[in-house]
Scaffold this active site. Structure first.
Site, PDB file in Angstrom:
ATOM      1  N   ASP A  66       0.908  -1.099   0.067  1.00  0.00           N
ATOM      2  CA  ASP A  66       0.047  -0.123   0.055  1.00  0.00           C
ATOM      3  C   ASP A  66       0.941   1.186   0.009  1.00  0.00           C
ATOM      4  O   ASP A  66       1.559   1.275   0.992  1.00  0.00           O
ATOM      5  CB  ASP A  66      -0.913  -0.183   1.134  1.00  0.00           C
ATOM      6  CG  ASP A  66      -1.961   1.008   1.303  1.00  0.00           C
ATOM      7  OD1 ASP A  66      -2.569   1.160   0.218  1.00  0.00           O
ATOM      8  OD2 ASP A  66      -2.299   1.398   2.148  1.00  0.00           O
ATOM      9  N   THR A  99      -2.989   5.541  -4.332  1.00  0.00           N
ATOM     10  CA  THR A  99      -1.763   6.235  -3.703  1.00  0.00           C
ATOM     11  C   THR A  99      -0.677   6.066  -4.358  1.00  0.00           C
ATOM     12  O   THR A  99       0.000   7.194  -4.636  1.00  0.00           O
ATOM     13  CB  THR A  99      -1.900   5.983  -2.080  1.00  0.00           C
ATOM     14  OG1 THR A  99      -1.369   4.600  -1.927  1.00  0.00           O
ATOM     15  CG2 THR A  99      -3.060   6.219  -1.456  1.00  0.00           C
ATOM     16  N   THR A 100      -0.486   4.883  -4.822  1.00  0.00           N
ATOM     17  CA  THR A 100       1.034   4.846  -5.562  1.00  0.00           C
ATOM     18  C   THR A 100       0.664   5.480  -6.884  1.00  0.00           C
ATOM     19  O   THR A 100       1.749   6.071  -7.091  1.00  0.00           O
ATOM     20  CB  THR A 100       0.967   3.156  -5.856  1.00  0.00           C
ATOM     21  OG1 THR A 100       0.671   2.576  -4.487  1.00  0.00           O
ATOM     22  CG2 THR A 100       2.512   2.892  -6.330  1.00  0.00           C
ATOM     23  N   ASP A 394      -9.233  -0.312   1.554  1.00  0.00           N
ATOM     24  CA  ASP A 394      -8.919   0.279   0.245  1.00  0.00           C
ATOM     25  C   ASP A 394     -10.112  -0.257  -0.605  1.00  0.00           C
ATOM     26  O   ASP A 394     -10.782   0.796  -1.124  1.00  0.00           O
ATOM     27  CB  ASP A 394      -7.734  -0.203  -0.642  1.00  0.00           C
ATOM     28  CG  ASP A 394      -6.576   0.567  -0.171  1.00  0.00           C
ATOM     29  OD1 ASP A 394      -6.659   1.424   0.957  1.00  0.00           O
ATOM     30  OD2 ASP A 394      -5.596   0.456  -0.776  1.00  0.00           O
TER      31      ASP A 394
HETATM   32  N1  ATP Z   1      -5.693  -7.382 -13.438  1.00  0.00           N
HETATM   33  C1  ATP Z   1      -5.273  -6.179 -13.601  1.00  0.00           C
HETATM   34  N2  ATP Z   1      -4.674  -6.090 -15.171  1.00  0.00           N
HETATM   35  C2  ATP Z   1      -4.128  -5.075 -15.270  1.00  0.00           C
HETATM   36  N3  ATP Z   1      -4.076  -3.798 -14.365  1.00  0.00           N
HETATM   37  C3  ATP Z   1      -4.587  -3.847 -13.205  1.00  0.00           C
HETATM   38  C4  ATP Z   1      -5.344  -5.102 -12.676  1.00  0.00           C
HETATM   39  N4  ATP Z   1      -5.840  -4.698 -11.545  1.00  0.00           N
HETATM   40  C5  ATP Z   1      -5.203  -3.660 -11.327  1.00  0.00           C
HETATM   41  N5  ATP Z   1      -4.861  -2.955 -12.103  1.00  0.00           N
HETATM   42  C6  ATP Z   1      -4.273  -1.560 -12.311  1.00  0.00           C
HETATM   43  O1  ATP Z   1      -3.215  -1.526 -11.475  1.00  0.00           O
HETATM   44  C7  ATP Z   1      -3.077  -0.153 -10.846  1.00  0.00           C
HETATM   45  C8  ATP Z   1      -3.245   0.046  -9.337  1.00  0.00           C
HETATM   46  O2  ATP Z   1      -2.262  -0.695  -8.740  1.00  0.00           O
HETATM   47  P1  ATP Z   1      -2.143  -0.516  -6.986  1.00  0.00           P
HETATM   48  O3  ATP Z   1      -3.371  -0.835  -6.488  1.00  0.00           O
HETATM   49  O4  ATP Z   1      -0.851  -1.247  -6.793  1.00  0.00           O
HETATM   50  O5  ATP Z   1      -1.762   0.806  -6.745  1.00  0.00           O
HETATM   51  P2  ATP Z   1      -2.851   2.178  -6.202  1.00  0.00           P
HETATM   52  O6  ATP Z   1      -4.008   1.679  -6.457  1.00  0.00           O
HETATM   53  O7  ATP Z   1      -2.297   3.316  -7.139  1.00  0.00           O
HETATM   54  O8  ATP Z   1      -2.100   2.576  -4.863  1.00  0.00           O
HETATM   55  P3  ATP Z   1      -2.388   1.823  -3.430  1.00  0.00           P
HETATM   56  O9  ATP Z   1      -3.426   0.676  -3.726  1.00  0.00           O
HETATM   57  O10 ATP Z   1      -1.180   1.313  -3.045  1.00  0.00           O
HETATM   58  O11 ATP Z   1      -2.850   2.857  -2.765  1.00  0.00           O
HETATM   59  C9  ATP Z   1      -4.310   0.710 -11.483  1.00  0.00           C
HETATM   60  O12 ATP Z   1      -3.902   1.134 -12.614  1.00  0.00           O
HETATM   61  C10 ATP Z   1      -5.258  -0.551 -11.999  1.00  0.00           C
HETATM   62  O13 ATP Z   1      -6.064  -0.322 -13.123  1.00  0.00           O
HETATM   63 MG    MG Z   2      -4.751   0.032  -5.225  1.00  0.00          MG
END
Ligand code: ATP
Ligand code: MG
Length: 554
Positions: A66, A99-100, A394
């Protein structure tokens, strides 16, 4: 005196230990620091992102994916880096997820700004261009977004699952996604204007170690992880009258400093008798209201425990304040803060049952005014449930936002590539050097698919080329399937994200980048580089980046 007379010699107004950096040096220093923060989290982005293990100065270990948790635990004390950490925190508060992404985009905006600065483009032109682009990007997000029916469980489940991918929760995303959707729907009410209001305060997340994640469940009402204060108390009730109390059921010490002088055995007996009388009175007061069960936020005296047990009243002590608050919603009771004025009206009603194996009480409200559900998360160990709880947190936020806001997007980089494409078209209509900044903004958005590809071990350039081609072809929802490396309609594939979180990520990333770009002078009372450029830096990427950046500049 002599100094002032010397022409061109600056007057010395700063203390000996202070440091100052101006113009390009200042900008460069800030950009390095901010980028170091973004670098630190980008390897965690997406379903194939890796986790980080953070060890605090006390030796506590956190294993997480996260973004905001990583940055908060990282003990960053560089001022510019902290501004970027704030991006993550704002994102967490406003959207609960993404957030990332927000931090990574902020870092990329600054990286691209640095190229523009090197071409002698003034920071104000970049800032203006970024603002124009950010506003336009959010318009486009809204334009591209699809509307969801808040009752569309299947779609909401996809939103929950997308948010969980890459986190500890992913292994059981089927079950957990369903639990999350059910939980959100249980606390959703229709607003007067036809919209929906989701009150997540009525969802309590409780964790329990020992069993496997797939035994997690959603329960109506509350779960209290406490024991009865006395083994002889009843533990199961059909429709119990429940009292919630936030004062101790103990002898009142009127004067803490009072010294007890006992001259004779009779006097001691008298004193003990009076204590007993007080406690008996309190228990009588409780019984007089008709309470079958008492949840006390503070302590309960041993003797009072005994009296309560004799009356067949179940009592639980030292219940967390937040749990008392939640029990209030579940049972419809009001919290008693003075037994002297407690009455039957203060009580709530609930069915209570005891799970002896897990040592939990289940409390399900049966009155008219009952709200609240509990998501009971189970996992084998503490680290597992902690990361599970973050992932679930989340996902709960994301599903709640989706229901309340009603707009979703295709993930996997699809929205970023589409918005970038539209921004490049828009850039043509922007006059002057701002145009270059709008283009730089578009490039920055494409960081998302690039990093998703990178983290999945795919070729980032090839992926981007394919994605751009698909979008030029009119495939608005073309994104990356990180598992196969193919460009697919990610919406159809079930990778769905709330539009609100994306908009928030765009605006907070832009604001943070602009804040950093506006600075042309850093005046520090002490050493600017945290921990110097010595050996302490070797551990963390951000500190290393900053130390290195500073070292070169001084
Ligand atoms: N099955 C999937 N295939 C492709 N991309 C995906 C898939 N699942 C999620 N994503 C993408 O991954 C990204 C989110 O990644 P992640 O949850 O690691 O980071 P975040 O939501 O930005 O931050 P955090 O969850 O750490 O607060 C988004 O761009 C989402 O569209
Ligand atoms: Mg996320």
């Amino acid at each position: 005196m002599s100094q002032q007379r010397m022409q061109g010699q600056p007057m010395i107004i700063l203390g000996e230990d202070s440091q100052r950096m101006k113009d390009r040096d200042a900008q460069s220093h800030n950009i390095q620091a901010a980028r170091a923060v973004a670098e630190a989290v980008r390897s965690t982005l997406g379903p194939k992102g890796m986790d980080k293990m953070l060890v605090s100065s006390m030796g506590d270990v956190t294993v997480t994916n996260d973004g905001v948790t990583i940055l908060q635990e990282m003990d960053i004390d560089n001022p510019t880096a902290s501004m970027i950490v704030e991006v993550a925190e704002t994102q967490e508060d406003e959207a609960g997820d993404g957030t990332t992404t927000a931090v990574a985009i902020a870092g990329e905006l600054l990286k691209n700004a640095e190229d523009l600065l090197e071409q002698d483009i003034h920071p104000t032109a970049i800032i203006k261009g970024y603002n124009l682009a950010s506003e336009k990007a959010r318009e486009e997000v809204n334009e591209v977004a699809d509307h969801v029916d808040p009752e569309d469980e299947a779609l909401l489940k996809k939103v929950a699952e997308t948010s969980m991918t890459g986190k500890g929760a992913e292994l059981n995303k089927e079950l957990l996604g369903q639990l999350i959707v059910d939980a959100v729907q249980a606390v959703t009410v229709e607003a007067d204007d036809g919209g929906h209001i989701v009150d997540l305060e009525y969802v309590n997340v409780e964790t329990q170690t020992g069993r496997s994640v797939d035994q997690s469940e959603l329960l109506k009402g509350a779960v209290i992880d406490k024991d009865p204060v006395h083994p002889d108390m009843p533990t199961d009730f059909e429709a119990a009258d429940v009292m919630l109390i936030n004062e101790p059921i103990e002898v009142e010490e009127t004067d803490v400093d009072a010294e007890l002088k006992v001259d004779s055995p009779e006097q001691l007996q008298q004193f003990l008798d009076s204590e007993e009388k007080q406690l008996r009175e309190k228990v009588d007061q409780i019984a007089a209201t008709g309470a079958d069960v008492v949840f006390c936020q503070k302590g309960i005296d041993d003797l009072a425990q005994h009296f309560l047990a004799k009356k067949g009243i179940l009592a639980v002590r030292r219940v967390k304040k937040s749990d008392i608050k939640f029990l209030k919603e579940v049972t419809g009771a009001s919290v008693v803060s003075d037994l002297d004025s407690a009455e039957a009206d203060d009580l709530g009603v609930a069915t209570i049952s005891r799970d002896d194996e897990d040592e939990l009480f289940y409390i399900e409200g049966t009155g008219d005014e009952t709200h609240g559900v509990t998501l009971l998360l189970r996992g084998s160990t503490g680290h597992v449930v902690d990361e599970l709880e973050r992932g679930i947190g989340d996902a709960l936020d994301v599903v709640a936002t989706t229901v309340a806001d009603g707009r979703v997007l295709a993930g996997g980089g699809a929205i970023e590539v589409e918005v970038a494409r539209r921004l490049r078209d828009y850039a043509d209509s922007v006059e002057g050097r701002e145009q270059l900044a709008v283009e730089a903004f578009a490039d920055s958005l494409e960081l998302v698919p690039r990093v998703l590809a990178e983290n999945a071990g795919l070729d980032a350039i090839d992926t981007l080329v394919d994605l751009r081609a698909a979008h030029d072809d009119g495939q608005v929802r073309a994104g990356l399937n990180v598992f196969t490396g193919d460009v697919v309609d990610t919406f159809e594939a079930g990778v769905v994200e709330p539009a609100h979180a994306k908009e928030q990520a765009l605006s907070s990333a832009t604001e943070a980048a602009n804040l950093v770009l506006k600075i042309d002078d850093i005046i520090a009372a002490g050493d600017l580089s945290t921990g110097g450029d010595g050996d302490e830096d070797a551990g963390g990427p951000p500190a290393g980046g900053m130390g290195g950046g500073m070292g070169g500049m001084m």
